[in-house]
Design a protein around this motif. Structure first.
Motif, mmCIF file in Angstrom:
data_model
loop_
_atom_site.group_PDB
_atom_site.id
_atom_site.type_symbol
_atom_site.label_atom_id
_atom_site.label_comp_id
_atom_site.label_asym_id
_atom_site.label_seq_id
_atom_site.Cartn_x
_atom_site.Cartn_y
_atom_site.Cartn_z
ATOM 1 N N ALA A 22 4.478 -5.897 7.244
ATOM 2 C CA ALA A 22 3.230 -4.807 7.465
ATOM 3 C C ALA A 22 3.540 -3.833 7.326
ATOM 4 O O ALA A 22 4.915 -3.283 8.012
ATOM 5 C CB ALA A 22 2.283 -5.314 8.208
ATOM 6 N N ASP A 59 -3.100 5.572 4.443
ATOM 7 C CA ASP A 59 -3.787 4.293 3.559
ATOM 8 C C ASP A 59 -3.201 4.712 2.315
ATOM 9 O O ASP A 59 -2.640 3.594 1.447
ATOM 10 C CB ASP A 59 -5.096 4.278 3.688
ATOM 11 C CG ASP A 59 -5.739 3.715 5.028
ATOM 12 O OD1 ASP A 59 -4.904 2.976 5.948
ATOM 13 O OD2 ASP A 59 -7.125 3.897 5.368
ATOM 14 N N ILE A 88 -0.854 1.885 0.066
ATOM 15 C CA ILE A 88 -1.266 1.431 -1.040
ATOM 16 C C ILE A 88 -0.661 1.764 -2.204
ATOM 17 O O ILE A 88 -0.186 0.942 -3.122
ATOM 18 C CB ILE A 88 -2.873 1.646 -1.358
ATOM 19 C CG1 ILE A 88 -3.868 0.952 -0.248
ATOM 20 C CG2 ILE A 88 -3.211 1.197 -2.712
ATOM 21 C CD1 ILE A 88 -5.224 1.647 -0.115
ATOM 22 N N GLY A 98 2.287 -0.332 -2.408
ATOM 23 C CA GLY A 98 1.951 -1.887 -2.762
ATOM 24 C C GLY A 98 1.831 -2.564 -1.311
ATOM 25 O O GLY A 98 1.830 -3.821 -1.518
ATOM 26 N N GLY A 99 1.591 -1.735 -0.335
ATOM 27 C CA GLY A 99 1.158 -2.426 0.975
ATOM 28 C C GLY A 99 -0.193 -3.088 0.881
ATOM 29 O O GLY A 99 -1.038 -2.820 0.172
ATOM 30 N N THR A 100 -0.229 -4.068 1.443
ATOM 31 C CA THR A 100 -1.792 -4.892 1.601
ATOM 32 C C THR A 100 -2.166 -5.234 3.092
ATOM 33 O O THR A 100 -3.308 -5.463 3.318
ATOM 34 C CB THR A 100 -1.633 -6.290 1.292
ATOM 35 O OG1 THR A 100 -0.470 -7.112 1.769
ATOM 36 C CG2 THR A 100 -1.197 -6.328 -0.290
ATOM 37 N N CYS A 101 -1.439 -4.568 4.197
ATOM 38 C CA CYS A 101 -1.734 -4.643 5.450
ATOM 39 C C CYS A 101 -0.991 -3.422 6.381
ATOM 40 O O CYS A 101 0.308 -3.267 6.111
ATOM 41 C CB CYS A 101 -1.115 -6.103 6.185
ATOM 42 S SG CYS A 101 -1.681 -6.198 7.751
ATOM 43 N N PHE A 130 -6.574 -4.526 6.490
ATOM 44 C CA PHE A 130 -6.061 -5.152 5.127
ATOM 45 C C PHE A 130 -6.644 -4.476 4.072
ATOM 46 O O PHE A 130 -7.651 -3.953 4.229
ATOM 47 C CB PHE A 130 -6.378 -6.660 5.114
ATOM 48 C CG PHE A 130 -5.937 -7.768 6.007
ATOM 49 C CD1 PHE A 130 -4.465 -8.285 5.756
ATOM 50 C CD2 PHE A 130 -6.448 -8.076 7.048
ATOM 51 C CE1 PHE A 130 -3.864 -9.073 6.655
ATOM 52 C CE2 PHE A 130 -5.832 -8.852 8.064
ATOM 53 C CZ PHE A 130 -4.437 -9.410 7.621
ATOM 54 N N TYR A 131 -5.772 -4.292 3.019
ATOM 55 C CA TYR A 131 -6.263 -3.572 1.826
ATOM 56 C C TYR A 131 -6.839 -4.549 0.740
ATOM 57 O O TYR A 131 -6.102 -5.439 0.509
ATOM 58 C CB TYR A 131 -5.391 -2.494 1.374
ATOM 59 C CG TYR A 131 -4.901 -1.709 2.463
ATOM 60 C CD1 TYR A 131 -5.562 -0.663 2.836
ATOM 61 C CD2 TYR A 131 -3.570 -1.947 3.037
ATOM 62 C CE1 TYR A 131 -5.232 0.588 3.951
ATOM 63 C CE2 TYR A 131 -3.211 -0.956 4.053
ATOM 64 C CZ TYR A 131 -3.936 0.315 4.449
ATOM 65 O OH TYR A 131 -3.553 1.147 5.391
#
Length: 141
Positions: A66, A92, A96, A99-102, A140-141
């Motif tokens: 993360a 954020d 994003i 490529g992050g999701t958290c 989370f995204y």
């Protein structure tokens, strides 16, 4: 407010160091403000004209898979102008884009509501850091 800009740095800039010293060390009394993460993190700094007024850092924590946001700081005279929210919004976008999701952060308990408004949910136990209660939060995204 019309002369605001934001810059992203690949290492700890003097401007971010100054803001964090003012907020966390002089104002809040923290001692262990700087660490090895400062060398690997990306740092965002908001400026009013040429004056640095707010900062945060972002890095990928491979152990937790993360992104971690930390050291969110706004100079005292600039609070109440939604600069903290702007920093989180830019963080954020950066996460994003990579490529992050958290995202995770360790919030001072007294300002958890600020992070909840930005979509973060608390989890786990309260952790004491230099005598100040903190709680992990994630989004989370």
């Amino acid at each position: 407010m019309n002369n605001m800009s934001m810059k992203e740095f690949g290492q700890l800039p003097e401007e971010a160091k100054y803001i964090r010293e003012e907020v966390f060390m002089k104002e809040q009394g923290f001692v262990d403000e700087f660490d090895e993460i400062d060398q690997i993190a990306k740092h965002l700094v908001i400026y009013e004209k040429e004056q640095p007024i707010a900062t945060c850092r972002i890095y990928f924590d491979s152990e937790h898979k993360a992104y971690k946001i930390g050291r969110v700081a706004v100079l005292k005279e600039w609070r109440g102008h939604q600069l903290g929210g702007r920093l989180l919004s830019e963080a954020d976008k950066l996460i994003i884009r990579e490529g992050g999701t958290c995202a995770m952060l360790l919030a001072q308990v007294r300002v958890m509501e600020f992070y909840q408004k930005a979509g973060y949910e608390p989890f786990g136990e309260i952790i004491m850091d230099e005598g100040c209660p903190h709680k992990w939060m994630k989004k989370f995204y």
